[in-house]
Design an enzyme around this catalytic site. Sequence first.
Site, mmCIF file in Angstrom:
data_model
loop_
_atom_site.group_PDB
_atom_site.id
_atom_site.type_symbol
_atom_site.label_atom_id
_atom_site.label_comp_id
_atom_site.label_asym_id
_atom_site.label_seq_id
_atom_site.Cartn_x
_atom_site.Cartn_y
_atom_site.Cartn_z
ATOM 1 N N GLU A 1 26.602 -36.221 -44.859
ATOM 2 C CA GLU A 1 25.093 -36.122 -44.921
ATOM 3 C C GLU A 1 24.866 -35.474 -43.823
ATOM 4 O OE1 GLU A 1 22.214 -39.157 -44.175
ATOM 5 O OE2 GLU A 1 21.009 -38.317 -45.968
ATOM 6 N N LYS B 1 8.660 -51.479 -37.341
ATOM 7 C CA LYS B 1 9.453 -50.895 -36.323
ATOM 8 C C LYS B 1 9.598 -49.573 -36.794
ATOM 9 C CE LYS B 1 12.893 -49.555 -34.329
ATOM 10 N NZ LYS B 1 12.788 -48.063 -34.318
ATOM 11 N N CYS C 1 15.760 -37.302 -47.661
ATOM 12 C CA CYS C 1 16.754 -37.996 -48.073
ATOM 13 C C CYS C 1 17.272 -37.504 -49.353
ATOM 14 C CB CYS C 1 16.835 -39.438 -47.926
ATOM 15 S SG CYS C 1 15.315 -39.885 -49.142
ATOM 16 N N GLU D 1 17.321 -48.546 -48.383
ATOM 17 C CA GLU D 1 17.037 -47.076 -48.752
ATOM 18 C C GLU D 1 17.746 -46.193 -47.915
ATOM 19 O OE1 GLU D 1 12.849 -46.571 -49.602
ATOM 20 O OE2 GLU D 1 13.123 -47.768 -51.307
HETATM 21 P P1 NAD Z 1 18.342 -44.398 -38.448
HETATM 22 O O1 NAD Z 1 19.046 -45.202 -39.452
HETATM 23 O O2 NAD Z 1 19.061 -43.742 -37.339
HETATM 24 O O3 NAD Z 1 17.167 -45.070 -37.885
HETATM 25 C C1 NAD Z 1 16.125 -45.735 -38.958
HETATM 26 C C2 NAD Z 1 15.453 -46.819 -38.219
HETATM 27 O O4 NAD Z 1 16.361 -47.886 -38.140
HETATM 28 C C3 NAD Z 1 14.794 -46.325 -37.050
HETATM 29 O O5 NAD Z 1 13.547 -47.162 -36.748
HETATM 30 C C4 NAD Z 1 15.728 -47.055 -36.075
HETATM 31 O O6 NAD Z 1 15.075 -47.294 -34.611
HETATM 32 C C5 NAD Z 1 16.168 -48.281 -36.600
HETATM 33 N N1 NAD Z 1 17.501 -48.476 -36.189
HETATM 34 C C6 NAD Z 1 18.532 -48.171 -35.708
HETATM 35 N N2 NAD Z 1 19.482 -48.920 -35.372
HETATM 36 C C7 NAD Z 1 19.116 -50.363 -35.405
HETATM 37 C C8 NAD Z 1 19.671 -51.464 -35.567
HETATM 38 N N3 NAD Z 1 20.938 -51.708 -35.236
HETATM 39 N N4 NAD Z 1 19.121 -52.517 -35.984
HETATM 40 C C9 NAD Z 1 17.380 -52.427 -36.212
HETATM 41 N N5 NAD Z 1 17.113 -51.176 -36.512
HETATM 42 C C10 NAD Z 1 17.451 -50.024 -36.001
HETATM 43 O O7 NAD Z 1 17.843 -43.156 -39.592
HETATM 44 P P2 NAD Z 1 16.944 -42.038 -39.119
HETATM 45 O O8 NAD Z 1 17.720 -40.979 -38.351
HETATM 46 O O9 NAD Z 1 15.599 -42.340 -38.536
HETATM 47 O O10 NAD Z 1 16.725 -41.297 -40.564
HETATM 48 C C11 NAD Z 1 17.319 -40.525 -41.369
HETATM 49 C C12 NAD Z 1 18.400 -41.185 -42.058
HETATM 50 O O11 NAD Z 1 17.406 -41.824 -43.065
HETATM 51 C C13 NAD Z 1 19.038 -40.197 -43.352
HETATM 52 O O12 NAD Z 1 20.427 -40.694 -43.428
HETATM 53 C C14 NAD Z 1 18.438 -40.311 -44.580
HETATM 54 O O13 NAD Z 1 19.117 -39.845 -45.657
HETATM 55 C C15 NAD Z 1 17.921 -41.625 -44.489
HETATM 56 N N6 NAD Z 1 16.656 -41.657 -45.277
HETATM 57 C C16 NAD Z 1 16.790 -42.375 -46.527
HETATM 58 C C17 NAD Z 1 15.786 -42.714 -47.312
HETATM 59 C C18 NAD Z 1 15.994 -43.152 -48.877
HETATM 60 O O14 NAD Z 1 14.691 -43.476 -49.247
HETATM 61 N N7 NAD Z 1 16.812 -43.339 -49.255
HETATM 62 C C19 NAD Z 1 14.637 -41.976 -46.925
HETATM 63 C C20 NAD Z 1 14.221 -41.403 -45.628
HETATM 64 C C21 NAD Z 1 15.407 -41.280 -45.051
HETATM 65 O O1 6OD Z 2 8.616 -40.695 -52.352
HETATM 66 C C1 6OD Z 2 8.973 -41.707 -52.049
HETATM 67 O O2 6OD Z 2 8.544 -42.953 -52.315
HETATM 68 C C2 6OD Z 2 10.271 -41.885 -51.308
HETATM 69 N N1 6OD Z 2 10.574 -43.072 -51.036
HETATM 70 C C3 6OD Z 2 10.751 -40.732 -50.786
HETATM 71 C C4 6OD Z 2 11.926 -40.644 -49.947
HETATM 72 C C5 6OD Z 2 12.113 -39.305 -49.224
HETATM 73 C C6 6OD Z 2 13.396 -39.372 -48.166
HETATM 74 O O3 6OD Z 2 13.269 -38.718 -47.340
#
Ligand code: NAD
Ligand code: 6OD
Length: 486
Positions: free
Chosen positions: A390, A178, A288, A254
Site C-alpha cells: 500500500e 486518540k 483506504c 479497519e
Molecule cells: P497509523 O496506523 O500510522 O496511525 C493511526 C492511528 O494510530 C494514529 O492515531 C496513531 O497515532 C495511532 N498509533 C500509531 N501507533 C500506535 C500504537 N503503537 N498504539 C496505539 N496507537 C497507535 O495510520 P495513518 O498513517 O494515520 O493512516 C493511514 C493508514 O490507515 C493507511 O494504511 C490506510 O489504508 C489506513 N486506513 C484504513 C481505513 C479503513 O477503514 N480500513 C480508513 C482510513 C485509513
Molecule cells: O465511509 C466510511 O464509513 C469509511 N469508513 C470510509 C473509509 C475511508 C478510508 O479512507
Amino acid sequence: MKEIKHFINGDHVASQSGRTFENRNPVDNSLIARVHEAGQAEVDAAVSAAQAALNGPWGRMTLKDRAELLNRVADRITERFDEFLDAECKDTGKPYAMASTVDIPRGAANFKAFAEMLANEPTDAFRMDTPDGLGALNIGQRRPKGVIAVISPWNLPLLLMTFKVAPALACGNTVVVKPSEETPSTAALLGEVMNECGVPPGVYNVVHGFGPNSAGEYLTAHKAVNAITFTGETRTGQIIMQAAAIGLRDISMELGGKNPGVVFADCDLDKAIEGTMRSAFLNCGQVCLGTERVYVERPIFERFVERLRARVAELRIGRPQDEGVDFGPLVSQQHRKKVLSYYQLAVDEGATVVIGGGVPDMGDELNEGAWIEPTIWTGLADDARVIREEIFGPCCHIRPFDTEEEVIALANDTDYGLAAAIWTENSARAIRVAEQVNAGIVWVNSWYLRDLRTSFGGAKRSGIGREGGTYSLDFYTELKNICIKL
Ligand code: NAD
Ligand code: 6OD
C-alpha cells in the site's frame, strides 16, 4: 499561537508534563498550533472520567433522550460547518471542495444515522415451547460495552472518528478518542460541540499524542478500557491487537488496502475514466478504499491509459480554498517522503512513467508544502513491491488483461481485501466477478458510494470485524439474554 489541549470530563486540559508538539499545515508547512501531548496521567484521567460518566446521568438516560442529544450534535456540527471545514483543511491540506461535500457533512450524518438506527433496532423476544421451559420468555437486550478507546487516522479525520464515536455513544458507551497526531483539530472542536449540546462531561474525551510511548500506547494498554476500535495501518493494527489481548478486550480493526479496479472492454468508458480518476486521486490518493492497481481489458488498454493520462494532466493543483482546486498536497512531509520513495522504487522496478513521478514547482510561497505529482505507471511485474504494498498516495499502475478468469486471479493476488471497483455494462458479469473478488466492499460502475446501514470492513490483512449499520451496534454493545420462567 493557537494551543490544542486534551478534552477530559468536559474541560480543556493541559498536559501535566507541559509537553507539546507542532501541528503544521501541509500546504506551506506553516505552524497551525501547539498540541499538548498526553502522558499516562492524562490518559488515566480521561479513562476515569469516561468510567464515571457511565454511572452518571448518561448511564441512566433513555435511548430516546440519547438519540435526541446526538441529533443535536449533528445539527451543531452543521451550524459550525465553516469552522470544521477550515480546521480540517488546514490540518490535511485537502481542497475545501472535497471536505465540504464529503468530510464535514458525513461527520454530521454519522450522528444522525446511528441515533436513528439504534432507535429502530428491534428487541429479541422468544416464548419457549419446549416441555422444560413451556411459556418461559427470553428477552434480548443490548447493553453498552463500557469505555471505548477510539484510535483514528489522519486521512478523513472527522468522518472516520465520528463513524466510531457516533455508534459508540448511540449505544450508551463513553469514549476516549486518540486522533492522529497530524490532525488533532476537528476532534478538539467536537469537544466544544459536545459541551454546547449538553452531552454530560466524561462521555466524550480526547487525548492527543503519538502511538508508541505516548497517548496511543497508554490508552490501548489501559485496563479500564473495555473495547478498542482502530482505523489505520495494518502494522499498527497488529501492535494494538497485542495490547488488546491483555485483559481480553474486544477489537474492531479497519486497516490498509491495495485495491483493484477492473475495467472490462464493455464498460461505459467515460464513467470508468471518471470513476478511476476519483478512486485513485481523490484526497491526493489518501483513501483506504482507493484504487492503486488498475486492470484494463486489452482491446481498450491503450485508449484507457491515454484518456486517464489526459484527465490527470487536467487536475487543478493548488491551495485548498482556491476556486476550482481539486488536488492538494499530501498530509505531511514525512508521508511525502514515503510516497516519493515508492515513486523511485517504481522506476527501479522497471515501470514506464505515463505521467507525474515527481514534485511540482508550486512557487516560493508553497514550495515548503508536501506537494507531489499525481502519477500513473504501466509495465510493472505482478510481484513488484509497488504492486504489492500500500502506497497511500496519488498513484496507480495500469496493466492489461485478457480473460475474466485471469483478472479475478490478479485482483485477488494480494495480502489485502478491503475494496474493489468493477466497470462493465454486462450485469451478469458484474455479479459473477463481484462475487469472486475477495474484498469487504465491491463497487460496480461506481466508487465510494456509502449507505450507512451497510457493513464496512475488510478481508485478509485489511481488517477484523465489520462496522456500519447493525454491525456497529453489534460491536458497541454486549448482548444479554434475560430468561423469565413465568
Ligand atoms: P497509523 O496506523 O500510522 O496511525 C493511526 C492511528 O494510530 C494514529 O492515531 C496513531 O497515532 C495511532 N498509533 C500509531 N501507533 C500506535 C500504537 N503503537 N498504539 C496505539 N496507537 C497507535 O495510520 P495513518 O498513517 O494515520 O493512516 C493511514 C493508514 O490507515 C493507511 O494504511 C490506510 O489504508 C489506513 N486506513 C484504513 C481505513 C479503513 O477503514 N480500513 C480508513 C482510513 C485509513
Ligand atoms: O465511509 C466510511 O464509513 C469509511 N469508513 C470510509 C473509509 C475511508 C478510508 O479512507
